[in-house]
Design a protein around this motif. Structure first.
Motif, mmCIF file in Angstrom:
data_model
loop_
_atom_site.group_PDB
_atom_site.id
_atom_site.type_symbol
_atom_site.label_atom_id
_atom_site.label_comp_id
_atom_site.label_asym_id
_atom_site.label_seq_id
_atom_site.Cartn_x
_atom_site.Cartn_y
_atom_site.Cartn_z
ATOM 1 N N LEU A 4 0.830 -1.213 0.000
ATOM 2 C CA LEU A 4 0.000 0.000 0.000
ATOM 3 C C LEU A 4 0.863 1.261 0.000
ATOM 4 O O LEU A 4 0.438 2.316 -0.472
ATOM 5 N N CYS A 9 -3.524 7.719 -3.884
ATOM 6 C CA CYS A 9 -4.931 7.983 -4.197
ATOM 7 C C CYS A 9 -5.037 8.408 -5.663
ATOM 8 O O CYS A 9 -4.243 9.196 -6.158
ATOM 9 N N LEU A 25 -4.464 4.950 2.677
ATOM 10 C CA LEU A 25 -5.047 3.889 1.865
ATOM 11 C C LEU A 25 -5.190 2.601 2.657
ATOM 12 O O LEU A 25 -4.356 2.275 3.497
ATOM 13 N N ILE A 40 -8.990 -0.454 -3.370
ATOM 14 C CA ILE A 40 -8.318 0.415 -2.405
ATOM 15 C C ILE A 40 -9.284 1.520 -1.969
ATOM 16 O O ILE A 40 -10.037 2.063 -2.770
ATOM 17 N N CYS A 42 -9.518 5.245 0.079
ATOM 18 C CA CYS A 42 -8.776 6.404 0.584
ATOM 19 C C CYS A 42 -9.576 7.010 1.735
ATOM 20 O O CYS A 42 -10.735 7.405 1.550
ATOM 21 N N GLU A 51 -6.624 -1.198 -7.524
ATOM 22 C CA GLU A 51 -5.187 -0.986 -7.368
ATOM 23 C C GLU A 51 -4.493 -0.849 -8.721
ATOM 24 O O GLU A 51 -3.370 -0.389 -8.789
#
Ligand SMILES: [Zn+2]
Length: 117
Positions: A4, A9, A25, A40, A42, A51
């Motif tokens: 990650l 983002c 994330l 993912i 945010c 991703e």
């Protein structure tokens, strides 16, 4: 699979857009036919995205290994038809991924190189 910390983002209106390793994330699910692609989340802008968004693999129908094989062959100097034959995809499929990668490469070049000769 990237950590990650290597992702950022993808929402262009988010204050953390394009910034890696900010701790905003998290993985909120799995997507794709085989559920192998992480979704993912945010925590700053509340956006969810694949991703793969922002990469050549985003919305790819081929397995990632095959797309990477296409780009490897082109990088080594193979033509579109030759790449298609070696990777066992049609030349149109090979060409589509080559053009996608070219667009990403141009965007990266424009971002990193101050003045292009
Ligand atoms: Zn965000």
């Amino acid at each position: 699979m990237k950590s990650l910390e290597e992702l950022c983002c993808q929402n262009s209106e988010c204050p953390k857009y394009g910034r890696r390793g900010r701790g905003n994330l998290s993985v909120c699910g799995r997507i794709g036919r085989k559920r192998t692609i992480r979704q993912i989340y945010c925590s700053v802008c509340k956006a969810r995205f694949s991703e793969r968004k922002g990469t050549v693999l985003y919305h790819a129908k081929l397995p990632a290994e095959k797309v990477i094989a296409i780009l490897d062959h082109v990088r080594e100097g193979c033509g579109v038809r030759q790449t298609g034959r070696l990777v066992r995809v049609s030349k149109n499929t090979a060409n589509r991924y080559i053009l996608l990668a070219g667009g990403h490469a141009k965007a990266l070049h424009d971002e990193l190189v101050a003045l292009s000769p």
